[in-house]
Enzyme design. Structure first.
Site, short mmCIF file in Angstrom:
data_model
loop_
_atom_site.label_atom_id
_atom_site.label_comp_id
_atom_site.label_asym_id
_atom_site.label_seq_id
_atom_site.Cartn_x
_atom_site.Cartn_y
_atom_site.Cartn_z
N GLN A 177 -5.02 -1.82 9.54
CA GLN A 177 -4.85 -3.12 8.88
C GLN A 177 -5.40 -4.25 9.76
O GLN A 177 -5.09 -4.33 10.95
CB GLN A 177 -3.35 -3.34 8.59
N ASP B 104 -11.61 2.37 4.16
CA ASP B 104 -11.98 0.96 4.02
C ASP B 104 -13.50 0.77 3.92
O ASP B 104 -13.96 -0.30 3.53
CB ASP B 104 -11.52 0.19 5.28
N LYS C 132 0.84 -1.21 0.00
CA LYS C 132 0.00 0.00 0.00
C LYS C 132 0.88 1.26 0.00
O LYS C 132 0.60 2.22 -0.72
CB LYS C 132 -0.93 -0.01 1.22
N1 GUN Z 1 -6.99 -7.12 5.74
C1 GUN Z 1 -7.27 -7.82 4.60
N2 GUN Z 1 -7.90 -7.03 3.72
C2 GUN Z 1 -8.03 -5.81 4.31
C3 GUN Z 1 -8.62 -4.58 3.88
O1 GUN Z 1 -9.16 -4.44 2.77
N3 GUN Z 1 -8.53 -3.56 4.78
C4 GUN Z 1 -7.96 -3.70 6.00
N4 GUN Z 1 -7.94 -2.65 6.81
N5 GUN Z 1 -7.43 -4.83 6.42
C5 GUN Z 1 -7.46 -5.87 5.58
#
Ligand code: GUN
Length: 280
Positions: free
Chosen positions: A97, A120, A53
Protein backbone atom coordinates in the site's frame (compact mmCIF):
# COMPACT_ATOMS: atom_id res chain seq x y z
CA UNK A 1 -27.15 19.79 -20.15
CA UNK A 2 -26.96 17.41 -17.26
CA UNK A 3 -24.34 14.67 -17.47
CA UNK A 4 -25.20 11.01 -17.66
CA UNK A 5 -23.95 9.44 -14.44
CA UNK A 6 -21.23 6.80 -14.88
CA UNK A 7 -22.14 4.42 -12.08
CA UNK A 8 -18.93 2.78 -10.88
CA UNK A 9 -20.65 1.22 -7.90
CA UNK A 10 -23.03 -0.78 -10.12
CA UNK A 11 -20.27 -1.74 -12.58
CA UNK A 12 -18.04 -2.87 -9.69
CA UNK A 13 -20.87 -4.94 -8.18
CA UNK A 14 -21.21 -6.79 -11.51
CA UNK A 15 -17.46 -7.42 -11.68
CA UNK A 16 -17.34 -8.57 -8.06
CA UNK A 17 -20.11 -11.09 -8.74
CA UNK A 18 -18.00 -12.46 -11.61
CA UNK A 19 -14.97 -12.55 -9.30
CA UNK A 20 -16.92 -14.58 -6.75
CA UNK A 21 -17.79 -17.10 -9.47
CA UNK A 22 -14.18 -17.23 -10.67
CA UNK A 23 -12.95 -17.80 -7.11
CA UNK A 24 -15.47 -20.63 -6.60
CA UNK A 25 -14.33 -22.22 -9.82
CA UNK A 26 -10.67 -22.07 -8.72
CA UNK A 27 -11.53 -23.51 -5.31
CA UNK A 28 -13.35 -26.43 -6.98
CA UNK A 29 -10.03 -27.15 -8.69
CA UNK A 30 -8.24 -27.06 -5.32
CA UNK A 31 -6.72 -23.59 -5.85
CA UNK A 32 -7.29 -20.97 -3.15
CA UNK A 33 -6.81 -17.49 -4.68
CA UNK A 34 -4.69 -15.48 -2.25
CA UNK A 35 -3.80 -11.77 -2.07
CA UNK A 36 -1.17 -10.45 0.36
CA UNK A 37 -1.30 -6.76 1.27
CA UNK A 38 1.50 -4.99 3.13
CA UNK A 39 0.68 -1.82 5.07
CA UNK A 40 3.51 0.09 6.73
CA UNK A 41 2.71 2.70 9.41
CA UNK A 42 -0.59 4.23 10.42
CA UNK A 43 -1.73 6.55 7.62
CA UNK A 44 -5.52 6.68 8.31
CA UNK A 45 -6.55 6.76 4.63
CA UNK A 46 -4.31 3.77 3.85
CA UNK A 47 -5.76 1.86 6.80
CA UNK A 48 -9.26 2.47 5.44
CA UNK A 49 -8.25 1.38 1.92
CA UNK A 50 -6.58 -1.80 3.18
CA UNK A 51 -9.63 -2.70 5.27
CA UNK A 52 -11.89 -2.20 2.25
CA UNK A 53 -9.60 -4.45 0.17
CA UNK A 54 -9.78 -7.16 2.86
CA UNK A 55 -13.57 -6.94 3.01
CA UNK A 56 -13.87 -7.10 -0.78
CA UNK A 57 -11.67 -10.23 -0.84
CA UNK A 58 -13.82 -11.83 1.82
CA UNK A 59 -17.02 -11.12 -0.14
CA UNK A 60 -15.45 -12.64 -3.29
CA UNK A 61 -14.18 -15.71 -1.40
CA UNK A 62 -10.55 -14.73 -2.06
CA UNK A 63 -8.12 -15.33 0.79
CA UNK A 64 -6.40 -12.16 1.93
CA UNK A 65 -3.49 -11.70 4.28
CA UNK A 66 -2.86 -8.17 5.54
CA UNK A 67 0.63 -7.68 6.92
CA UNK A 68 0.72 -4.59 9.12
CA UNK A 69 4.24 -3.35 9.82
CA UNK A 70 5.21 -0.51 12.19
CA UNK A 71 6.10 2.97 10.89
CA UNK A 72 9.74 2.42 11.95
CA UNK A 73 10.15 -0.61 9.65
CA UNK A 74 13.46 -0.43 7.76
CA UNK A 75 13.88 -0.71 4.01
CA UNK A 76 15.68 -4.06 4.48
CA UNK A 77 12.87 -5.47 6.66
CA UNK A 78 10.26 -4.43 4.11
CA UNK A 79 12.17 -5.87 1.16
CA UNK A 80 12.72 -9.11 3.12
CA UNK A 81 8.97 -9.38 3.70
CA UNK A 82 8.31 -8.89 -0.03
CA UNK A 83 10.90 -11.59 -0.89
CA UNK A 84 9.26 -13.96 1.59
CA UNK A 85 5.90 -13.45 -0.16
CA UNK A 86 7.56 -13.89 -3.60
CA UNK A 87 8.76 -17.31 -2.46
CA UNK A 88 5.45 -18.32 -0.85
CA UNK A 89 3.70 -20.54 -3.40
CA UNK A 90 0.32 -20.03 -1.70
CA UNK A 91 0.41 -16.27 -2.50
CA UNK A 92 -0.79 -15.17 -5.96
CA UNK A 93 -0.84 -11.37 -5.62
CA UNK A 94 1.33 -8.96 -3.63
CA UNK A 95 0.41 -5.33 -3.01
CA UNK A 96 2.38 -2.79 -0.99
CA UNK A 97 0.00 0.00 0.00
CA UNK A 98 1.27 3.47 -0.98
CA UNK A 99 2.29 6.01 0.16
CA UNK A 100 5.06 4.57 2.34
CA UNK A 101 6.54 6.51 5.29
CA UNK A 102 9.08 9.08 4.05
CA UNK A 103 12.21 7.13 5.02
CA UNK A 104 11.26 4.20 2.75
CA UNK A 105 11.77 4.01 -1.03
CA UNK A 106 8.65 2.87 -2.87
CA UNK A 107 10.72 2.34 -6.06
CA UNK A 108 13.04 -0.11 -4.35
CA UNK A 109 10.19 -2.05 -2.74
CA UNK A 110 8.21 -2.27 -5.98
CA UNK A 111 11.36 -3.47 -7.79
CA UNK A 112 11.56 -6.34 -5.28
CA UNK A 113 8.06 -7.65 -6.07
CA UNK A 114 7.97 -10.64 -8.45
CA UNK A 115 6.49 -9.07 -11.64
CA UNK A 116 4.23 -12.14 -12.01
CA UNK A 117 2.69 -11.42 -8.58
CA UNK A 118 2.51 -7.65 -9.06
CA UNK A 119 -1.30 -7.14 -8.81
CA UNK A 120 -0.82 -3.36 -8.90
CA UNK A 121 1.08 -3.50 -12.20
CA UNK A 122 3.60 -0.97 -10.83
CA UNK A 123 6.77 -3.03 -11.42
CA UNK A 124 8.98 -1.58 -14.21
CA UNK A 125 8.59 -4.83 -16.17
CA UNK A 126 4.79 -4.48 -16.18
CA UNK A 127 4.91 -0.72 -16.81
CA UNK A 128 7.35 -1.33 -19.66
CA UNK A 129 5.21 -4.05 -21.21
CA UNK A 130 2.12 -1.83 -20.95
CA UNK A 131 3.96 1.06 -22.59
CA UNK A 132 4.80 -1.01 -25.67
CA UNK A 133 1.34 -2.57 -25.88
CA UNK A 134 2.25 -6.06 -24.66
CA UNK A 135 0.06 -8.07 -22.25
CA UNK A 136 0.87 -7.10 -18.64
CA UNK A 137 -0.58 -6.63 -15.20
CA UNK A 138 -2.45 -3.33 -15.48
CA UNK A 139 -2.70 -0.83 -12.58
CA UNK A 140 -6.14 -1.15 -11.01
CA UNK A 141 -7.48 2.42 -11.20
CA UNK A 142 -6.77 3.05 -14.90
CA UNK A 143 -7.84 -0.51 -15.75
CA UNK A 144 -11.15 0.17 -13.97
CA UNK A 145 -11.59 3.41 -15.93
CA UNK A 146 -11.14 1.53 -19.23
CA UNK A 147 -13.86 -0.93 -18.12
CA UNK A 148 -16.21 1.98 -17.33
CA UNK A 149 -15.57 3.65 -20.71
CA UNK A 150 -16.31 0.39 -22.52
CA UNK A 151 -19.44 -0.29 -20.47
CA UNK A 152 -20.81 3.17 -21.29
CA UNK A 153 -20.02 2.86 -25.00
CA UNK A 154 -17.30 5.56 -24.95
CA UNK A 155 -14.66 4.46 -27.48
CA UNK A 156 -11.37 6.40 -27.10
CA UNK A 157 -10.30 5.66 -30.71
CA UNK A 158 -9.87 8.91 -32.63
CA UNK A 159 -10.81 11.05 -29.59
CA UNK A 160 -8.66 13.54 -27.72
CA UNK A 161 -8.06 12.22 -24.21
CA UNK A 162 -6.57 14.67 -21.71
CA UNK A 163 -5.16 13.43 -18.42
CA UNK A 164 -4.46 15.86 -15.59
CA UNK A 165 -1.81 14.29 -13.33
CA UNK A 166 1.17 12.09 -14.21
CA UNK A 167 1.43 9.70 -11.25
CA UNK A 168 2.70 6.15 -11.38
CA UNK A 169 -0.64 4.95 -9.97
CA UNK A 170 -3.00 6.68 -12.42
CA UNK A 171 -1.75 9.29 -14.93
CA UNK A 172 1.10 7.43 -16.61
CA UNK A 173 -0.53 4.00 -16.99
CA UNK A 174 -3.80 5.73 -18.01
CA UNK A 175 -1.92 7.45 -20.86
CA UNK A 176 -0.53 4.09 -22.04
CA UNK A 177 -3.95 2.40 -21.97
CA UNK A 178 -5.54 5.25 -23.93
CA UNK A 179 -2.70 5.26 -26.47
CA UNK A 180 -3.19 1.50 -26.86
CA UNK A 181 -6.92 2.21 -27.41
CA UNK A 182 -6.02 4.60 -30.28
CA UNK A 183 -6.79 7.90 -28.54
CA UNK A 184 -4.75 11.07 -29.08
CA UNK A 185 -3.40 11.64 -25.58
CA UNK A 186 -2.24 14.77 -23.74
CA UNK A 187 -0.85 14.49 -20.21
CA UNK A 188 -0.88 17.68 -18.10
CA UNK A 189 1.02 18.36 -14.89
CA UNK A 190 1.43 21.07 -12.25
CA UNK A 191 3.61 23.13 -14.59
CA UNK A 192 1.21 23.06 -17.52
CA UNK A 193 0.41 26.72 -18.34
CA UNK A 194 -3.25 27.60 -18.95
CA UNK A 195 -4.58 24.19 -18.00
CA UNK A 196 -8.05 25.14 -19.26
CA UNK A 197 -6.73 25.43 -22.84
CA UNK A 198 -6.00 21.70 -22.70
CA UNK A 199 -8.99 20.50 -20.66
CA UNK A 200 -11.40 22.39 -22.94
CA UNK A 201 -10.21 20.45 -25.97
CA UNK A 202 -10.75 17.04 -24.30
CA UNK A 203 -13.39 14.61 -25.54
CA UNK A 204 -12.39 12.39 -22.60
CA UNK A 205 -11.00 14.17 -19.54
CA UNK A 206 -9.37 12.20 -16.71
CA UNK A 207 -8.54 14.21 -13.59
CA UNK A 208 -6.19 12.62 -11.05
CA UNK A 209 -4.39 15.30 -9.09
CA UNK A 210 -5.54 14.74 -5.51
CA UNK A 211 -6.70 18.39 -5.31
CA UNK A 212 -10.32 19.47 -5.01
CA UNK A 213 -11.58 21.85 -7.74
CA UNK A 214 -8.62 21.23 -10.09
CA UNK A 215 -11.16 21.41 -12.91
CA UNK A 216 -14.54 23.18 -12.95
CA UNK A 217 -17.45 23.36 -15.37
CA UNK A 218 -16.03 26.31 -17.34
CA UNK A 219 -12.93 24.21 -18.18
CA UNK A 220 -14.86 21.41 -19.90
CA UNK A 221 -16.02 21.02 -23.49
CA UNK A 222 -19.84 20.63 -23.53
CA UNK A 223 -20.72 16.95 -23.84
CA UNK A 224 -17.28 15.63 -22.85
CA UNK A 225 -16.78 12.50 -20.77
CA UNK A 226 -15.28 13.42 -17.39
CA UNK A 227 -13.62 10.85 -15.14
CA UNK A 228 -12.92 12.15 -11.65
CA UNK A 229 -10.30 10.05 -9.85
CA UNK A 230 -9.98 12.30 -6.78
CA UNK A 231 -10.98 11.32 -3.26
CA UNK A 232 -10.50 14.37 -1.02
CA UNK A 233 -11.93 14.28 2.49
CA UNK A 234 -12.93 17.73 3.78
CA UNK A 235 -14.84 18.06 7.07
CA UNK A 236 -15.91 14.43 6.86
CA UNK A 237 -17.29 14.76 3.30
CA UNK A 238 -15.74 13.32 0.15
CA UNK A 239 -14.99 15.51 -2.83
CA UNK A 240 -13.45 14.66 -6.18
CA UNK A 241 -10.85 16.69 -8.10
CA UNK A 242 -13.62 18.13 -10.32
CA UNK A 243 -16.15 20.71 -9.09
CA UNK A 244 -19.77 19.62 -8.99
CA UNK A 245 -20.81 22.32 -11.52
CA UNK A 246 -19.09 20.17 -14.17
CA UNK A 247 -22.15 17.89 -14.18
CA UNK A 248 -23.98 20.74 -15.98
CA UNK A 249 -21.51 20.78 -18.89
CA UNK A 250 -20.23 17.20 -19.22
CA UNK A 251 -22.01 14.60 -21.32
CA UNK A 252 -21.13 11.77 -18.93
CA UNK A 253 -19.31 11.93 -15.62
CA UNK A 254 -18.30 9.78 -12.66
CA UNK A 255 -19.59 10.81 -9.22
CA UNK A 256 -17.45 10.89 -6.06
CA UNK A 257 -18.04 8.67 -4.18
CA UNK A 258 -19.45 5.82 -6.28
CA UNK A 259 -17.46 6.37 -9.48
CA UNK A 260 -13.86 5.28 -9.95
CA UNK A 261 -13.20 4.15 -6.34
CA UNK A 262 -15.27 0.94 -6.33
CA UNK A 263 -13.78 -0.05 -9.70
CA UNK A 264 -10.23 0.11 -8.31
CA UNK A 265 -11.03 -2.55 -5.73
CA UNK A 266 -12.97 -4.64 -8.27
CA UNK A 267 -9.94 -4.64 -10.59
CA UNK A 268 -7.66 -5.68 -7.74
CA UNK A 269 -9.77 -8.80 -7.21
CA UNK A 270 -9.84 -9.45 -10.94
CA UNK A 271 -6.03 -9.05 -11.25
CA UNK A 272 -5.52 -11.47 -8.33
CA UNK A 273 -7.78 -14.03 -10.01
CA UNK A 274 -5.99 -13.57 -13.36
CA UNK A 275 -2.73 -14.61 -11.65
CA UNK A 276 -4.32 -17.53 -9.78
CA UNK A 277 -5.94 -18.78 -13.00
CA UNK A 278 -2.63 -18.52 -14.86
CA UNK A 279 -0.47 -20.12 -12.23
CA UNK A 280 -2.79 -22.43 -10.32
N1 GUN B 1 -2.44 4.02 -2.89
C1 GUN B 1 -3.44 4.66 -3.57
N2 GUN B 1 -3.86 3.91 -4.60
C2 GUN B 1 -3.12 2.77 -4.58
C3 GUN B 1 -3.09 1.61 -5.41
O1 GUN B 1 -3.84 1.46 -6.39
N3 GUN B 1 -2.19 0.66 -5.04
C4 GUN B 1 -1.35 0.81 -3.98
N4 GUN B 1 -0.49 -0.17 -3.72
N5 GUN B 1 -1.34 1.87 -3.21
C5 GUN B 1 -2.23 2.84 -3.50
Amino acid sequence: MSARLIDGKAAAAEMNQMSLERAQHLREKGIEPHLAVILVGDNPASQTYVRSKEKACERANIRSTAIRMPAETTQAELVDKVRELNADKSVHGILVQLPLPDHLSADEVIDAIDPDKDVDGFHPVNMGRLSIGLPSMVPCTPAGIMVLLKKYGIDPAGRHAVIVGRSRIVGRPMAMLLINAHATVTVCNTRTPNLEDFTRSADILIVATGHRDTVNGSMIKPGATVIDVGINRVDGRLYGDVSEDAFETAGAMTPVPGGVGPMTVAMLLSNTLDIAERKG
